[in-house]
Design an enzyme around this catalytic site. Structure first.
Site, PDB file in Angstrom:
ATOM      1  N   LYS A  94      -9.135  -3.342   7.582  1.00 17.77           N
ATOM      2  CA  LYS A  94      -7.712  -3.641   7.741  1.00 17.77           C
ATOM      3  C   LYS A  94      -7.407  -4.287   9.090  1.00 17.77           C
ATOM      4  O   LYS A  94      -6.554  -5.176   9.186  1.00 17.77           O
ATOM      5  CB  LYS A  94      -6.890  -2.362   7.549  1.00 17.77           C
ATOM      6  N   LYS A 108     -10.316  -2.456  -7.905  1.00 22.77           N
ATOM      7  CA  LYS A 108      -9.561  -1.262  -8.270  1.00 22.77           C
ATOM      8  C   LYS A 108      -8.073  -1.575  -8.374  1.00 22.77           C
ATOM      9  O   LYS A 108      -7.530  -2.347  -7.592  1.00 22.77           O
ATOM     10  CB  LYS A 108      -9.796  -0.175  -7.209  1.00 22.77           C
ATOM     11  N   LYS A 151      -1.768  -0.396  -5.373  1.00 25.83           N
ATOM     12  CA  LYS A 151      -0.363  -0.639  -5.056  1.00 25.83           C
ATOM     13  C   LYS A 151      -0.202  -1.801  -4.086  1.00 25.83           C
ATOM     14  O   LYS A 151       0.858  -2.417  -4.014  1.00 25.83           O
ATOM     15  CB  LYS A 151       0.263   0.625  -4.440  1.00 25.83           C
TER      16      LYS A 151
END
Length: 407
Positions: free
Chosen positions: A176, A271, A274
């Site tokens: 990230k 996967k 959200k």
């Protein structure tokens, strides 16, 4: 913890993993999380049994004390089918076997940019979905992480004993921070695994449901528990006026009994998430019927004849069959028999109807809960009170063992 709570465990310096193997299978409670079949990404691991604690046959024996399980989900973005089938649906069976605490991890939700005006609403929405999916407050405690202040306090205490090198090696932080750049990444993104450890250790948890993206964080939790026990527990704690022995229980992984990885509708190798840019990639639990139908109609498929499980060249086919199996309640064999000669045109209306039928009761119950905010506020207040009683006992022991002046 679902981080919306890593493909390999991290080997920490001067500390080797102590996850032990057991006679239980990967799909039940397993002390080892290193024995995954590398082909599992293409297999529907949907049929397994959660190990039940054995009761005593002697009626005069004292009642069996249930093991404790804790888990939580972030209130960021709409909860989707992957969250439900991979975590929340499993909780409904865990609450019958274990002492369970399920919470909304709102403190974790602020480690990345977020909409402040949406956080409170998203937190209540998530709690309502917990209940709508079958979490029974007579069996489980449901609460909001920030409503139990011991989470933040213990996180700070644990931070003082966490080597920075351990955190620098966390895969999610590296991924990230590389995407966002150092100037746009807060310290919380680096240290949130310590908060996750506090979430678990506060409640002297026996088991923690984990998925692929959480194994490294659970291992960090175990290493931190052992480190604190060695630094401050035992005779040292006893000299401080405590009971001695271990301060924290070392938690074990609880492997979800169903397919924990529901994949994206637009990429069978990714996967369902959200955070994916396209809402088309997921089925949200509160999606209306027409939206579900449109997403299935447009989802990615392939040009092979017939439908089949476990073919690595057909990840989208395997994913859709797994979803159909889970929401229809059929066995893998039944789905294989039903769908092996189907075309995509014949199959898509069937999976659409199954999804709508499965999600409709959840959506109806959700609307009922949200129509009575006083009820939901009461549930969360009661859950936080129960959690605080457990958490404060642990936190007081840590303060004592670390030598703080008693309040």
């Amino acid at each position: 913890m679902s981080r919306s709570l890593l493909s390999h465990l991290l080997a920490f310096p001067n500390a080797s993993p102590r996850l032990t193997s057991s006679s239980l299978s990967y799909s039940a409670i397993s002390g080892s999380i290193l024995n995954r079949n590398p082909q599992c990404a293409f297999r529907c691991c949907c049929s397994a049994v959660v190990s039940q604690p054995s009761g005593s046959e002697n009626p005069s024996s004292p009642p069996l004390v249930k093991k404790r399980v804790v888990s939580g989900v972030q209130p960021t973005g709409a909860l989707h089918l992957g969250n439900y089938l991979g975590a929340i649906k499993n909780w409904t069976s865990l609450q019958d076997t274990y002492e369970t605490l399920f919470f909304i991890v709102d403190l974790h939700a602020i480690t990345l940019p977020y909409e402040t005006q949406q956080l409170s609403k998203a937190t209540k929405d998530t709690a309502a979905i917990y209940l709508a999916c079958g979490i029974d407050i007579s069996k489980a405690s449901v609460f909001v992480q920030s409503h139990v202040r011991a989470h933040a306090e213990l996180m700070w205490l644990l931070s003082s004993t966490t080597p920075i090198g351990w955190l620098n090696k966390m895969i999610q932080f590296k991924e990230k921070s590389r995407k966002s750049g150092d100037e746009n990444v807060g310290v919380g993104l680096l240290t949130y695994p310590v908060l996750m450890a506090a979430d678990i250790l506060l409640y002297q948890s026996d088991f923690v449901p984990v998925g692929d993206d959480q194994k490294q964080h659970l291992e960090l939790t175990r290493q931190l528990a052992e480190r604190v026990n060695n630094l401050y527990g035992g005779r040292k704690w006893k000299k401080m006026g405590g009971r001695g022995g271990s301060i924290f229980k070392i938690p074990e992984p609880l492997i979800p009994p169903t397919g924990a990885r529901v994949m994206s509708l637009t990429d069978g190798l990714s996967k369902m998430s959200k955070s994916a840019p396209s809402d088309q990639s997921r089925i949200n639990l509160l999606d209306p019927k027409d939206v579900i139908a449109n997403k299935i109609k447009r989802c990615k498929t392939d040009s092979f004849a017939g439908l089949e499980f476990d073919n690595p060249d057909r990840p989208e086919c395997n994913n859709l069959l797994c979803i159909y199996q889970l929401v229809s309640g059929k066995t893998k064999e039944e789905v294989t028999q039903e769908c092996q000669n189907m075309s995509w045109g014949a199959f898509k209306p069937i999976i659409t109807d199954a999804l709508i039928a499965h999600l409709q009761p959840i959506q109806v119950r959700y609307e009922e809960i949200m129509s009575d905010p006083n009820y939901l506020d009461g549930v969360l207040a009661e859950g936080a009170a129960k959690a605080t009683d457990i958490a404060d006992a642990t936190l007081n022991n840590v303060y004592q063992a670390m030598g703080f002046l008693r309040r």
